[in-house]
Motif scaffolding. Structure first.
Motif, short mmCIF file in Angstrom:
data_model
loop_
_atom_site.label_atom_id
_atom_site.label_comp_id
_atom_site.label_asym_id
_atom_site.label_seq_id
_atom_site.Cartn_x
_atom_site.Cartn_y
_atom_site.Cartn_z
N LYS A 166 36.89 -37.73 23.81
CA LYS A 166 37.85 -38.22 24.81
C LYS A 166 37.13 -38.59 26.11
N ARG A 196 37.12 -33.14 22.42
CA ARG A 196 37.12 -33.25 23.88
C ARG A 196 35.97 -34.13 24.38
N LYS A 233 34.99 -41.72 25.48
CA LYS A 233 35.82 -42.91 25.26
C LYS A 233 36.37 -43.43 26.60
N GLU A 234 36.78 -42.52 27.46
CA GLU A 234 37.27 -42.92 28.79
C GLU A 234 36.15 -43.57 29.60
#
Length: 160
Positions: free
Chosen positions: A117, A114, A120-121
């Protein structure tokens, strides 16, 4: 970003341990929620100044950068808090059920995915604002900030 997250989790764990190891504080003491909130605001302002210097952020970049960076950090801290609370609720329960153990274990193992993620965003958004060199230097600057905090903390303990 993984190292920053691990360091933040470590610092949160240390802070939690320090708070639980001490007796309740009277109103106005350093562990007072209002003072704690003020400390976090000051810490964020200090980190902003540090990152501006380390990344050599132009004034035009600063607002856009922190509009992405701060929510990313907030999301990572919130995620870590949620996982830590689940872990603590099971750890403090003398007879947790298998379902409780599974839920807490899964949450802890899924934490890194999580975090990845979220980071990375944010990286994709930051790549539109920062130069490639600035984006590359970001992780090192975050580690450098944490090391400076830890060094400052150790020097305060040595003076006592």
């Amino acid at each position: 970003m993984k190292r920053l997250t691990l360091i933040l989790l470590f610092l949160i764990a240390l802070a939690t341990e320090a708070v639980t190891a001490q007796p309740p504080c009277p109103p106005g003491a350093p562990h007072d929620p209002a003072k704690r909130e003020q400390w976090f605001k000051e810490m964020r302002a200090n980190k902003h100044e540090f990152l501006i210097r380390e990344l050599d952020l132009a004034p035009a970049q600063q607002a856009e950068f922190f509009a992405i960076y701060d929510p990313m950090e907030d999301a990572l801290v919130s995620l870590a808090d949620t996982a830590r609370k689940a872990e603590m609720s099971v750890a403090e329960n003398p007879n947790p059920t298998d379902a409780e153990l599974d839920r807490a274990t899964n949450m802890l193992f899924e934490l890194k995915g999580r975090e990845y993620k979220i980071e990375k965003e944010a990286q994709a958004k930051l790549a539109k604002i920062l130069t490639k060199r600035q984006l590359f230097k970001l992780k090192g600057a975050e580690r450098k900030f944490v090391r400076a905090l830890m060094k400052h903390g150790h020097s305060k303990k040595d003076k006592k």
